[in-house]
Scaffold this motif. Sequence first.
Motif, PDB file in Angstrom:
ATOM      1  N   UNK A 160     -28.640  -2.968 -95.555  1.00  0.00           N
ATOM      2  CA  UNK A 160     -29.073  -2.227 -94.362  1.00  0.00           C
ATOM      3  C   UNK A 160     -29.840  -3.131 -93.385  1.00  0.00           C
ATOM      4  N   UNK A 161     -29.907  -4.439 -93.722  1.00  0.00           N
ATOM      5  CA  UNK A 161     -30.640  -5.414 -92.889  1.00  0.00           C
ATOM      6  C   UNK A 161     -32.149  -5.129 -92.878  1.00  0.00           C
ATOM      7  N   UNK A 162     -32.652  -4.553 -93.965  1.00  0.00           N
ATOM      8  CA  UNK A 162     -34.085  -4.321 -94.118  1.00  0.00           C
ATOM      9  C   UNK A 162     -34.603  -5.274 -95.197  1.00  0.00           C
ATOM     10  N   UNK A 221     -33.573   0.074-109.740  1.00  0.00           N
ATOM     11  CA  UNK A 221     -34.370  -0.703-108.787  1.00  0.00           C
ATOM     12  C   UNK A 221     -33.597  -1.893-108.211  1.00  0.00           C
ATOM     13  N   UNK A 222     -32.832  -2.579-109.064  1.00  0.00           N
ATOM     14  CA  UNK A 222     -32.107  -3.768-108.611  1.00  0.00           C
ATOM     15  C   UNK A 222     -31.044  -3.390-107.581  1.00  0.00           C
ATOM     16  N   UNK A 248     -29.171  -2.675-101.809  1.00  0.00           N
ATOM     17  CA  UNK A 248     -28.775  -1.736-100.746  1.00  0.00           C
ATOM     18  C   UNK A 248     -29.643  -1.915 -99.506  1.00  0.00           C
ATOM     19  N   UNK A 249     -30.937  -2.158 -99.707  1.00  0.00           N
ATOM     20  CA  UNK A 249     -31.839  -2.388 -98.567  1.00  0.00           C
ATOM     21  C   UNK A 249     -31.402  -3.617 -97.779  1.00  0.00           C
ATOM     22  N   UNK A 279     -35.135   6.779-101.070  1.00  0.00           N
ATOM     23  CA  UNK A 279     -35.542   6.105 -99.824  1.00  0.00           C
ATOM     24  C   UNK A 279     -34.319   5.850 -98.959  1.00  0.00           C
ATOM     25  N   UNK A 280     -33.207   5.485 -99.597  1.00  0.00           N
ATOM     26  CA  UNK A 280     -31.964   5.252 -98.852  1.00  0.00           C
ATOM     27  C   UNK A 280     -31.471   6.554 -98.236  1.00  0.00           C
ATOM     28  N   UNK A 281     -31.610   7.657 -98.974  1.00  0.00           N
ATOM     29  CA  UNK A 281     -31.227   8.963 -98.424  1.00  0.00           C
ATOM     30  C   UNK A 281     -32.117   9.312 -97.232  1.00  0.00           C
ATOM     31  N   UNK A 282     -33.401   8.995 -97.354  1.00  0.00           N
ATOM     32  CA  UNK A 282     -34.319   9.259 -96.240  1.00  0.00           C
ATOM     33  C   UNK A 282     -33.917   8.457 -95.004  1.00  0.00           C
ATOM     34  N   UNK A 283     -33.560   7.187 -95.204  1.00  0.00           N
ATOM     35  CA  UNK A 283     -33.153   6.347 -94.067  1.00  0.00           C
ATOM     36  C   UNK A 283     -31.925   6.929 -93.375  1.00  0.00           C
ATOM     37  N   UNK A 284     -30.949   7.359 -94.166  1.00  0.00           N
ATOM     38  CA  UNK A 284     -29.736   7.959 -93.592  1.00  0.00           C
ATOM     39  C   UNK A 284     -30.069   9.240 -92.837  1.00  0.00           C
TER      40      UNK A 284
END
Length: 676
Positions: A511-513, A501-502, A507-508, A606-611
């Motif tokens: 990504x500027x999120x 989680x950390x 990583x978010x 979630x990061x994979x989904x964003x990519x």
Amino acid sequence: MKKHMEHEKHMPDHKQMSGGMDHSMHMGNFKQKFWFSLVLAIPIIFLSPMMGVDLPFQFTFPGSQWVVLILATILFFYGGQPFLSGAKSELKQKSPAMMTLIAMGITVSYFYSVYAFIMNQLRPHEHTMDFFWELATLIVIMLLGHWLEMNAVMNASDALQKMAELLPDEVKKIDQDGKEQVIKLEQVQEKDHLLVRPGDKIPADGIIIKGSTTVDESVVTGESKTVTKTVRDKVIGGAVNGNGTIEITVTGTGESGYLAQVMTMVKQAQSEKSALESLSDKVAKWLFYVALTVGFLAFVIWLMISKDVSAAFERMVTVFIIACPHALGLAIPLVIARSTSIAAKNGLLIKKRTALEQVNNMQYIMLDKTGTLTEGKFSVTGVELLTDSLDREEVLKLIGALENNANHPLAIGIMNYLKENNITPYQAESVENLSGVGLSGKVQGRTIKIVNEKEVARLHLNVDAHLKTKYEEQGNTLSYLIVADQLTALLALGDSIKPDAKRFIASLKQEKIVPVMLTGDNPAAAQAVAQYLGIEEYYSSLLPEDKEEIIRSYQAKGKKTMMVGDGINDAPSLARAAIGIAIGAGTDVAIDSADVVLTDSDPNDILRFLDLAKLTRRKMIQNLWWGAGYNILAIPLAAGILAPWGFLLSPAVGAVLMSLSTIIVAANALTLRIKN
């Protein structure tokens, strides 16, 4: 109350598919329509010319034109029905898009071809070109596109039905004589007295008038800890009763009940969100107006120049038919099919295609704490010995003896911990529930108690403040073991933070999120988790309406939001956010309200989904340019814009360009890849 729920069950408010296609429109099975239409189209393709040009494989026989007319008529009304119905819906909403563009193409193709057939029968020496070939191929290609997309994207289930199922069908009512009777849930009225036994679902909102218990409200409110309830406390319908028997006075049924209000919020949010317009619909809307304008202009100008109504009419019809979105209709479905296939292999189920289009410029991601950032279940996080009289294993055997027969989440967490560590608890006698305090009983000839913080303070027993703070800062629940009136051990239980989680939060931020934590937990627990993970913005003690209102407020400021959650309390906000992502291990209601489901419950997905979404959107735009590019080029040429210079686009060339653009968008969709 049940009647209200049943009414809600049958009012699904599903999201739109592409091109105005809505699940509630009952347009039939696309797979079945495609195959039957293909059977009808094959003879038409072999028996009728392509825009007036006979292909090498085509042939005719006496009466073949009648066969084509009959098959084309069946095909138009059967295969074209979804698009005609969709166009009607779009025009009713004053928002023409893909369905309207397709409907215009097939309608003009069919009725002009019928006109051409009649004219050819009346004046066989003056051949009028028909468009039966174009009608057949357009309907089949469009049905294929929609079938591909609907096959790739999961149909939304009814989240409202899942909510209704949280409540029991039958309840135990206590009448004025104090007798217990079983009645149907829909018969429950306000001010009725109901009996709720340990482990039962609480059937309606109410106030406790007798007894005390612990209640697991996590599935409804998101509060991960069990809540102690006693006389005059409120309880919520849909929550699970713990280890006490209680009697309640009903305060809310039907539309006044808490769960019904959550259902209303989900329904309203889904309805408003379904107005999101897809990229292909925007392009189709633009093309519809362009084709309509250019077609009528071509008719007027050619009529003025040639003084021939038939020639002008044919030129207008050619414009309308060349505007038919063969490539455009496949541009997005092929990318969606490819993208959802890749997503499934990476632990993602894409339920609504708009999720892949909405990622662009995403600014905030709202994260439910319990089950999303944390494991969503209580486990032992620490055992501290406060005397030298007993060792750690002995302490756990004593605690396990009392908790062995309890069914609340804390007890389950303790017993799971003992099982994992191969510790067999002692047998307890005379176990008693101490209302609002804990448990007591006889174990190994000794009187032992497991009590909470308040009881320790009441008994004036001292505990090292630093020892407590270490666990309280992480949002743990503390229980104390008292053996023969001596404070013996401290047991900490908490909802442990997921290992990655950390790193996920970091990583978010890269990504500027901006991550924002939303939780039903108390402020102390929320602050502890937020500080540990590095989340600056967080909100605690939230009810479902609070979470949805927070997302609504961010959206009102023009902020693009994504929501990630796993509980019923997350359902309204999942439906409200631009993208709702449900944790696969969560509740059915949350999953059904979401646009994307993480099957592995791993936040890093979630990061994979964003990519994937960014790459998918890029492919969509590329395909839309290829698909629309054909129309941008062909429409003015079909209208005769270069006629003064001796160039007039022949229908045959237009058909070749159409085929090339369709092949290009198909090939481009297959090049979609994601880095593992």
